[in-house]
Design an enzyme around this catalytic site. Structure first.
Site, PDB file in Angstrom:
ATOM      1  N   CYS A 167       0.828  -1.217   0.000  1.00  0.00           N
ATOM      2  CA  CYS A 167       0.000   0.000   0.000  1.00  0.00           C
ATOM      3  C   CYS A 167       0.860   1.265   0.000  1.00  0.00           C
ATOM      4  O   CYS A 167       0.589   2.210  -0.743  1.00  0.00           O
ATOM      5  CB  CYS A 167      -0.936  -0.014   1.203  1.00  0.00           C
ATOM      6  SG  CYS A 167      -0.121  -0.474   2.750  1.00  0.00           S
ATOM      7  N   HIS A 246      -2.324   5.833   6.090  1.00  0.00           N
ATOM      8  CA  HIS A 246      -0.935   6.302   6.211  1.00  0.00           C
ATOM      9  C   HIS A 246      -0.884   7.757   5.720  1.00  0.00           C
ATOM     10  O   HIS A 246      -1.682   8.151   4.856  1.00  0.00           O
ATOM     11  CB  HIS A 246       0.014   5.535   5.291  1.00  0.00           C
ATOM     12  CG  HIS A 246      -0.033   4.051   5.387  1.00  0.00           C
ATOM     13  ND1 HIS A 246       0.281   3.357   6.531  1.00  0.00           N
ATOM     14  CD2 HIS A 246      -0.312   3.101   4.454  1.00  0.00           C
ATOM     15  CE1 HIS A 246       0.190   2.053   6.292  1.00  0.00           C
ATOM     16  NE2 HIS A 246      -0.176   1.871   5.045  1.00  0.00           N
TER      17      HIS A 246
END
Ligand code: NAD
Length: 365
Positions: A167, A246
Protein backbone atom coordinates in the site's frame (compact mmCIF):
# COMPACT_ATOMS: atom_id res chain seq x y z
CA UNK A 1 -8.51 -19.13 -20.42
CA UNK A 2 -11.24 -19.95 -22.88
CA UNK A 3 -14.44 -21.56 -21.63
CA UNK A 4 -16.87 -23.28 -23.95
CA UNK A 5 -20.51 -22.95 -23.08
CA UNK A 6 -23.65 -24.24 -24.75
CA UNK A 7 -25.54 -21.39 -26.34
CA UNK A 8 -28.64 -20.45 -24.40
CA UNK A 9 -31.53 -18.25 -25.39
CA UNK A 10 -30.73 -15.87 -22.55
CA UNK A 11 -28.27 -13.17 -23.44
CA UNK A 12 -25.20 -13.30 -21.20
CA UNK A 13 -24.85 -10.45 -18.75
CA UNK A 14 -21.11 -10.78 -18.34
CA UNK A 15 -18.12 -11.38 -20.59
CA UNK A 16 -17.41 -11.34 -24.29
CA UNK A 17 -19.22 -14.00 -26.22
CA UNK A 18 -18.52 -15.12 -29.76
CA UNK A 19 -21.43 -16.93 -31.29
CA UNK A 20 -20.67 -19.78 -33.63
CA UNK A 21 -23.71 -21.89 -34.38
CA UNK A 22 -24.66 -23.63 -31.16
CA UNK A 23 -21.53 -22.80 -29.27
CA UNK A 24 -20.63 -19.60 -27.50
CA UNK A 25 -17.10 -18.81 -26.48
CA UNK A 26 -16.71 -17.00 -23.20
CA UNK A 27 -13.44 -15.10 -23.00
CA UNK A 28 -13.79 -14.31 -19.34
CA UNK A 29 -10.70 -14.95 -17.30
CA UNK A 30 -11.37 -17.28 -14.37
CA UNK A 31 -10.02 -15.81 -11.15
CA UNK A 32 -9.59 -17.29 -7.67
CA UNK A 33 -8.70 -15.43 -4.48
CA UNK A 34 -6.74 -17.24 -1.78
CA UNK A 35 -7.08 -15.49 1.60
CA UNK A 36 -10.18 -13.48 2.38
CA UNK A 37 -9.13 -10.82 4.86
CA UNK A 38 -8.59 -7.08 4.46
CA UNK A 39 -7.23 -7.27 0.91
CA UNK A 40 -8.76 -10.53 -0.36
CA UNK A 41 -12.33 -9.46 0.33
CA UNK A 42 -11.85 -6.25 -1.60
CA UNK A 43 -10.15 -7.91 -4.55
CA UNK A 44 -12.90 -10.56 -4.75
CA UNK A 45 -15.50 -7.77 -4.84
CA UNK A 46 -13.56 -5.81 -7.51
CA UNK A 47 -13.11 -8.92 -9.69
CA UNK A 48 -16.83 -9.66 -9.41
CA UNK A 49 -17.51 -6.19 -10.87
CA UNK A 50 -15.47 -6.81 -14.08
CA UNK A 51 -17.21 -7.88 -17.28
CA UNK A 52 -14.12 -9.70 -18.57
CA UNK A 53 -13.43 -11.72 -15.41
CA UNK A 54 -15.29 -14.38 -13.48
CA UNK A 55 -14.72 -14.88 -9.75
CA UNK A 56 -14.64 -18.68 -9.49
CA UNK A 57 -14.32 -18.63 -5.73
CA UNK A 58 -12.39 -17.66 -2.64
CA UNK A 59 -10.28 -19.83 -0.33
CA UNK A 60 -10.47 -19.36 3.43
CA UNK A 61 -9.02 -21.04 6.45
CA UNK A 62 -11.88 -20.58 8.90
CA UNK A 63 -15.69 -20.61 8.72
CA UNK A 64 -15.99 -17.21 10.43
CA UNK A 65 -18.33 -14.27 9.76
CA UNK A 66 -16.34 -13.32 6.66
CA UNK A 67 -16.98 -16.78 5.19
CA UNK A 68 -20.67 -16.47 6.01
CA UNK A 69 -20.85 -13.03 4.38
CA UNK A 70 -18.98 -14.32 1.29
CA UNK A 71 -21.55 -17.08 1.04
CA UNK A 72 -24.39 -14.57 1.35
CA UNK A 73 -22.82 -12.60 -1.54
CA UNK A 74 -22.97 -15.73 -3.67
CA UNK A 75 -19.21 -16.34 -3.76
CA UNK A 76 -18.13 -19.98 -3.82
CA UNK A 77 -15.94 -20.87 -0.84
CA UNK A 78 -13.04 -23.35 -0.77
CA UNK A 79 -11.14 -24.51 2.29
CA UNK A 80 -7.49 -23.46 2.31
CA UNK A 81 -6.88 -26.46 4.59
CA UNK A 82 -5.69 -29.11 2.14
CA UNK A 83 -6.68 -31.89 4.53
CA UNK A 84 -10.38 -31.21 4.04
CA UNK A 85 -13.46 -29.15 4.65
CA UNK A 86 -14.37 -30.48 8.13
CA UNK A 87 -14.29 -27.16 9.98
CA UNK A 88 -16.65 -25.60 7.42
CA UNK A 89 -18.95 -28.63 7.42
CA UNK A 90 -19.21 -28.53 11.22
CA UNK A 91 -20.04 -24.80 11.13
CA UNK A 92 -22.69 -25.35 8.45
CA UNK A 93 -20.86 -23.22 5.86
CA UNK A 94 -21.23 -24.73 2.39
CA UNK A 95 -17.88 -25.19 0.63
CA UNK A 96 -17.10 -26.35 -2.90
CA UNK A 97 -13.89 -28.21 -2.01
CA UNK A 98 -10.33 -27.36 -1.01
CA UNK A 99 -7.87 -24.89 -2.49
CA UNK A 100 -6.66 -27.67 -4.80
CA UNK A 101 -10.13 -27.85 -6.36
CA UNK A 102 -10.21 -24.07 -6.76
CA UNK A 103 -6.81 -24.05 -8.45
CA UNK A 104 -7.96 -26.66 -10.99
CA UNK A 105 -10.66 -24.26 -12.17
CA UNK A 106 -8.87 -20.92 -12.45
CA UNK A 107 -6.59 -19.23 -14.93
CA UNK A 108 -5.10 -17.02 -12.24
CA UNK A 109 -5.02 -17.03 -8.45
CA UNK A 110 -4.63 -13.85 -6.41
CA UNK A 111 -2.83 -14.73 -3.19
CA UNK A 112 -4.01 -12.50 -0.34
CA UNK A 113 -2.72 -14.55 2.57
CA UNK A 114 -0.65 -12.97 5.36
CA UNK A 115 2.98 -11.95 4.78
CA UNK A 116 5.21 -15.01 4.32
CA UNK A 117 2.36 -17.48 3.71
CA UNK A 118 2.18 -16.52 0.02
CA UNK A 119 5.73 -17.81 -0.46
CA UNK A 120 4.71 -21.16 1.05
CA UNK A 121 1.73 -21.35 -1.33
CA UNK A 122 3.87 -20.97 -4.46
CA UNK A 123 4.43 -24.75 -4.96
CA UNK A 124 0.64 -25.23 -4.99
CA UNK A 125 0.27 -22.72 -7.80
CA UNK A 126 3.23 -24.19 -9.70
CA UNK A 127 1.69 -27.65 -9.44
CA UNK A 128 -1.69 -26.38 -10.67
CA UNK A 129 -0.03 -24.54 -13.57
CA UNK A 130 -2.02 -21.35 -13.05
CA UNK A 131 -0.83 -17.77 -13.11
CA UNK A 132 -0.40 -16.12 -9.70
CA UNK A 133 -0.34 -12.66 -8.16
CA UNK A 134 1.07 -12.01 -4.69
CA UNK A 135 0.74 -8.95 -2.48
CA UNK A 136 3.30 -6.55 -1.05
CA UNK A 137 3.93 -8.61 2.08
CA UNK A 138 5.96 -11.00 -0.06
CA UNK A 139 9.46 -10.29 -1.41
CA UNK A 140 10.07 -9.07 -4.98
CA UNK A 141 11.97 -12.33 -5.61
CA UNK A 142 8.76 -14.39 -5.36
CA UNK A 143 7.87 -13.36 -8.92
CA UNK A 144 10.77 -11.20 -10.14
CA UNK A 145 8.11 -8.72 -11.32
CA UNK A 146 6.70 -6.04 -9.04
CA UNK A 147 3.70 -4.24 -10.45
CA UNK A 148 2.12 -0.81 -10.54
CA UNK A 149 -0.37 -0.07 -13.30
CA UNK A 150 0.82 3.47 -14.10
CA UNK A 151 4.50 2.63 -14.00
CA UNK A 152 4.98 -0.79 -15.61
CA UNK A 153 1.71 -2.35 -16.86
CA UNK A 154 3.39 -3.43 -20.11
CA UNK A 155 6.03 -5.52 -18.30
CA UNK A 156 3.28 -7.71 -16.86
CA UNK A 157 1.67 -8.48 -20.23
CA UNK A 158 1.52 -12.27 -20.48
CA UNK A 159 3.59 -12.76 -17.30
CA UNK A 160 2.99 -15.92 -15.27
CA UNK A 161 3.81 -14.43 -11.87
CA UNK A 162 3.72 -10.91 -10.44
CA UNK A 163 3.58 -9.15 -7.11
CA UNK A 164 1.45 -6.05 -6.56
CA UNK A 165 3.58 -3.79 -4.36
CA UNK A 166 2.44 -2.77 -0.87
CA UNK A 167 0.00 0.00 0.00
CA UNK A 168 2.77 2.48 0.88
CA UNK A 169 4.82 1.67 -2.23
CA UNK A 170 1.69 1.95 -4.40
CA UNK A 171 0.99 5.35 -2.83
CA UNK A 172 4.49 6.63 -3.57
CA UNK A 173 4.49 5.29 -7.14
CA UNK A 174 1.07 6.80 -7.89
CA UNK A 175 2.13 10.37 -7.27
CA UNK A 176 5.82 10.12 -8.26
CA UNK A 177 5.21 8.51 -11.65
CA UNK A 178 3.27 11.53 -13.02
CA UNK A 179 5.91 13.92 -11.65
CA UNK A 180 8.68 11.93 -13.31
CA UNK A 181 6.78 11.87 -16.61
CA UNK A 182 6.05 15.62 -16.59
CA UNK A 183 9.12 17.19 -14.99
CA UNK A 184 11.74 14.50 -14.38
CA UNK A 185 12.95 13.66 -10.87
CA UNK A 186 16.48 14.12 -9.50
CA UNK A 187 15.80 12.80 -6.00
CA UNK A 188 13.04 11.90 -3.54
CA UNK A 189 13.02 11.81 0.25
CA UNK A 190 9.85 10.60 1.89
CA UNK A 191 8.84 10.34 5.54
CA UNK A 192 6.06 7.80 6.10
CA UNK A 193 3.71 7.88 9.08
CA UNK A 194 2.21 4.39 8.94
CA UNK A 195 -1.03 3.25 10.52
CA UNK A 196 -0.22 0.76 13.29
CA UNK A 197 -2.99 -1.71 12.41
CA UNK A 198 -6.03 -2.11 10.20
CA UNK A 199 -9.43 -1.24 11.75
CA UNK A 200 -10.37 -4.90 12.35
CA UNK A 201 -7.01 -5.87 13.90
CA UNK A 202 -7.14 -6.02 17.68
CA UNK A 203 -3.76 -7.58 18.40
CA UNK A 204 -1.36 -5.11 16.77
CA UNK A 205 0.08 -1.88 18.09
CA UNK A 206 1.37 0.43 19.32
CA UNK A 207 -1.83 1.75 20.88
CA UNK A 208 -0.26 4.76 22.57
CA UNK A 209 3.11 5.55 21.02
CA UNK A 210 4.96 6.57 17.90
CA UNK A 211 7.34 3.76 17.00
CA UNK A 212 10.48 4.16 14.91
CA UNK A 213 11.10 1.84 11.96
CA UNK A 214 14.18 -0.12 13.07
CA UNK A 215 15.82 0.14 9.68
CA UNK A 216 17.06 3.45 8.25
CA UNK A 217 16.42 4.11 5.43
CA UNK A 218 13.18 2.11 5.56
CA UNK A 219 12.58 -0.64 2.98
CA UNK A 220 9.90 1.37 1.14
CA UNK A 221 12.37 3.29 -1.08
CA UNK A 222 13.99 0.05 -2.27
CA UNK A 223 10.51 -1.34 -2.89
CA UNK A 224 9.66 1.61 -5.14
CA UNK A 225 12.85 0.80 -7.05
CA UNK A 226 11.62 -2.73 -7.78
CA UNK A 227 9.20 -0.95 -10.14
CA UNK A 228 11.22 2.15 -11.18
CA UNK A 229 14.85 1.04 -10.68
CA UNK A 230 16.42 4.34 -11.75
CA UNK A 231 14.55 6.48 -9.20
CA UNK A 232 16.85 8.08 -6.61
CA UNK A 233 14.65 7.66 -3.53
CA UNK A 234 15.21 7.31 0.19
CA UNK A 235 12.51 6.78 2.82
CA UNK A 236 12.15 6.76 6.60
CA UNK A 237 9.11 5.65 8.56
CA UNK A 238 7.38 5.56 11.91
CA UNK A 239 4.26 3.74 13.08
CA UNK A 240 1.49 5.79 14.66
CA UNK A 241 -1.37 4.60 16.86
CA UNK A 242 -4.10 4.94 14.28
CA UNK A 243 -5.93 2.48 12.02
CA UNK A 244 -7.32 4.76 9.32
CA UNK A 245 -4.63 5.65 6.79
CA UNK A 246 -0.94 6.30 6.21
CA UNK A 247 0.37 9.83 5.66
CA UNK A 248 3.51 10.57 3.60
CA UNK A 249 5.55 13.77 3.57
CA UNK A 250 7.38 13.72 0.24
CA UNK A 251 10.26 16.01 -0.75
CA UNK A 252 11.16 15.94 -4.43
CA UNK A 253 13.95 17.62 -6.37
CA UNK A 254 12.34 17.88 -9.79
CA UNK A 255 14.25 17.83 -13.07
CA UNK A 256 12.77 21.22 -13.96
CA UNK A 257 11.00 24.01 -12.09
CA UNK A 258 7.21 23.96 -11.71
CA UNK A 259 4.45 25.98 -10.11
CA UNK A 260 1.84 24.41 -7.81
CA UNK A 261 -0.78 24.87 -10.57
CA UNK A 262 1.42 22.98 -13.02
CA UNK A 263 1.96 20.20 -10.47
CA UNK A 264 -1.76 19.85 -9.76
CA UNK A 265 -2.40 19.91 -13.48
CA UNK A 266 0.08 17.04 -14.01
CA UNK A 267 -1.64 14.95 -11.30
CA UNK A 268 -5.12 15.78 -12.57
CA UNK A 269 -4.57 13.53 -15.59
CA UNK A 270 -4.49 10.49 -13.29
CA UNK A 271 -7.84 9.38 -11.84
CA UNK A 272 -6.21 7.36 -9.05
CA UNK A 273 -4.98 10.59 -7.47
CA UNK A 274 -7.37 13.07 -5.89
CA UNK A 275 -6.29 16.59 -4.93
CA UNK A 276 -7.87 17.63 -1.63
CA UNK A 277 -7.74 20.79 0.45
CA UNK A 278 -7.66 21.48 4.17
CA UNK A 279 -9.77 24.55 3.30
CA UNK A 280 -12.64 22.15 2.43
CA UNK A 281 -12.38 20.62 5.89
CA UNK A 282 -10.27 17.68 4.67
CA UNK A 283 -7.47 18.28 7.13
CA UNK A 284 -7.03 14.78 8.55
CA UNK A 285 -7.27 11.09 7.73
CA UNK A 286 -10.50 10.99 9.76
CA UNK A 287 -12.06 13.55 7.42
CA UNK A 288 -10.89 11.66 4.32
CA UNK A 289 -12.41 8.42 5.58
CA UNK A 290 -15.60 10.26 6.51
CA UNK A 291 -15.76 11.56 2.93
CA UNK A 292 -15.12 8.06 1.54
CA UNK A 293 -17.95 6.57 3.61
CA UNK A 294 -20.27 9.33 2.41
CA UNK A 295 -19.53 8.44 -1.22
CA UNK A 296 -21.35 5.13 -0.72
CA UNK A 297 -18.64 2.86 -2.10
CA UNK A 298 -18.43 -0.76 -0.99
CA UNK A 299 -16.69 -0.87 2.43
CA UNK A 300 -16.26 2.93 2.41
CA UNK A 301 -12.98 2.66 0.49
CA UNK A 302 -10.81 5.43 -0.93
CA UNK A 303 -8.92 3.82 -3.82
CA UNK A 304 -7.39 7.16 -4.81
CA UNK A 305 -4.26 8.63 -3.20
CA UNK A 306 -5.26 11.95 -1.63
CA UNK A 307 -2.71 14.72 -2.23
CA UNK A 308 -3.10 17.98 -0.35
CA UNK A 309 -3.23 21.08 -2.53
CA UNK A 310 -1.42 22.89 0.29
CA UNK A 311 2.19 22.21 -0.74
CA UNK A 312 5.56 23.97 -0.76
CA UNK A 313 7.06 24.71 -4.16
CA UNK A 314 10.33 26.58 -4.61
CA UNK A 315 11.58 26.31 -8.20
CA UNK A 316 12.41 22.65 -8.68
CA UNK A 317 12.06 21.75 -4.97
CA UNK A 318 8.66 20.39 -3.98
CA UNK A 319 7.24 19.25 -0.64
CA UNK A 320 3.81 17.64 -0.51
CA UNK A 321 1.68 15.52 1.80
CA UNK A 322 -0.45 12.59 0.76
CA UNK A 323 -2.72 10.08 2.45
CA UNK A 324 -3.01 6.40 1.57
CA UNK A 325 -6.01 4.22 2.38
CA UNK A 326 -3.99 1.08 3.04
CA UNK A 327 -6.97 -1.27 2.83
CA UNK A 328 -7.94 -0.35 -0.72
CA UNK A 329 -5.34 1.47 -2.87
CA UNK A 330 -3.86 -1.81 -4.13
CA UNK A 331 -7.25 -3.19 -5.23
CA UNK A 332 -7.48 -1.59 -8.71
CA UNK A 333 -3.80 -2.50 -9.23
CA UNK A 334 -4.64 -6.18 -8.78
CA UNK A 335 -7.46 -5.95 -11.33
CA UNK A 336 -5.09 -4.39 -13.89
CA UNK A 337 -2.40 -6.96 -13.11
CA UNK A 338 -4.90 -9.75 -13.90
CA UNK A 339 -5.82 -8.07 -17.19
CA UNK A 340 -2.17 -7.64 -18.21
CA UNK A 341 -0.97 -11.09 -17.13
CA UNK A 342 -3.88 -12.90 -18.80
CA UNK A 343 -3.28 -10.87 -21.98
CA UNK A 344 -6.84 -9.51 -22.01
CA UNK A 345 -5.76 -5.94 -22.73
CA UNK A 346 -2.38 -4.76 -24.01
CA UNK A 347 -3.08 -1.06 -23.59
CA UNK A 348 -2.47 0.10 -19.99
CA UNK A 349 -4.70 3.18 -20.32
CA UNK A 350 -7.63 1.07 -21.55
CA UNK A 351 -7.34 -1.42 -18.69
CA UNK A 352 -6.99 1.33 -16.10
CA UNK A 353 -10.00 3.18 -17.53
CA UNK A 354 -12.10 0.00 -17.43
CA UNK A 355 -11.11 -0.80 -13.86
CA UNK A 356 -11.71 2.76 -12.73
CA UNK A 357 -15.14 2.89 -14.34
CA UNK A 358 -16.19 -0.40 -12.73
CA UNK A 359 -15.18 0.81 -9.26
CA UNK A 360 -16.29 4.43 -9.60
CA UNK A 361 -12.72 5.76 -9.30
CA UNK A 362 -12.09 9.37 -10.24
CA UNK A 363 -13.07 12.09 -7.81
CA UNK A 364 -12.82 15.77 -8.46
CA UNK A 365 -13.16 18.07 -5.46
P1 NAD B 1 -5.40 -10.52 6.57
O1 NAD B 1 -4.77 -11.12 7.77
O2 NAD B 1 -6.44 -9.47 6.75
O3 NAD B 1 -6.06 -11.66 5.68
C1 NAD B 1 -5.37 -12.84 5.37
C2 NAD B 1 -6.35 -13.93 4.98
O4 NAD B 1 -5.62 -15.12 4.71
C3 NAD B 1 -7.35 -14.28 6.09
O5 NAD B 1 -8.58 -14.61 5.45
C4 NAD B 1 -6.73 -15.52 6.72
O6 NAD B 1 -7.71 -16.35 7.31
C5 NAD B 1 -6.14 -16.19 5.51
N1 NAD B 1 -5.05 -17.12 5.84
C6 NAD B 1 -4.27 -17.16 6.92
N2 NAD B 1 -3.38 -18.16 6.82
C7 NAD B 1 -3.64 -18.76 5.65
C8 NAD B 1 -3.08 -19.86 4.98
N3 NAD B 1 -2.07 -20.55 5.51
N4 NAD B 1 -3.57 -20.19 3.77
C9 NAD B 1 -4.58 -19.49 3.21
N5 NAD B 1 -5.16 -18.43 3.82
C10 NAD B 1 -4.68 -18.09 5.03
O7 NAD B 1 -4.19 -9.99 5.65
P2 NAD B 1 -4.21 -8.76 4.69
O8 NAD B 1 -4.03 -7.51 5.48
O9 NAD B 1 -5.36 -8.85 3.76
O10 NAD B 1 -2.84 -8.95 3.91
C11 NAD B 1 -2.72 -9.86 2.83
C12 NAD B 1 -1.53 -9.45 2.00
O11 NAD B 1 -1.76 -8.13 1.49
C13 NAD B 1 -0.19 -9.38 2.74
O12 NAD B 1 0.84 -9.70 1.84
C14 NAD B 1 -0.09 -7.90 3.11
O13 NAD B 1 1.23 -7.49 3.34
C15 NAD B 1 -0.68 -7.28 1.87
N6 NAD B 1 -1.22 -5.92 2.04
C16 NAD B 1 -1.93 -5.60 3.17
C17 NAD B 1 -2.42 -4.32 3.31
C18 NAD B 1 -3.18 -3.90 4.53
O14 NAD B 1 -3.20 -2.73 4.85
N7 NAD B 1 -3.83 -4.80 5.24
C19 NAD B 1 -2.22 -3.37 2.30
C20 NAD B 1 -1.55 -3.75 1.14
C21 NAD B 1 -1.04 -5.03 1.03
Amino acid sequence: MIKLKKCSSDLPTKGFYLFDGNIQLSLMVRVGVNGYGVIGRRIAYAVSKQDDMELVGIAKGHPDYKAKLASAKGFKIYSSDLSGTGAFDRAGVVVSGTIDDLLQNVDIIVDCTPEGIGEKNKPLYEKAGCRAIWQGGEEHSISGLSFNAYANYGQAFGARYARVVSCNTTGLLRTLFPLKAAFGIKSVNAFLVRRAADPSETKKGPINALELEKQMPSHHGDDVKTVIPELNISTTAIKASTTLMHIHHVTVELGSGATSDELLDAWSGYRRIVAVSARDGLASTAHLMDMARDMGRGMGDLYEIAVWKEMLVDGSRLEYMQAVHQESDVVPENVDAIRAMCSIEKDAAKSIEKTDRSLGIGLSL
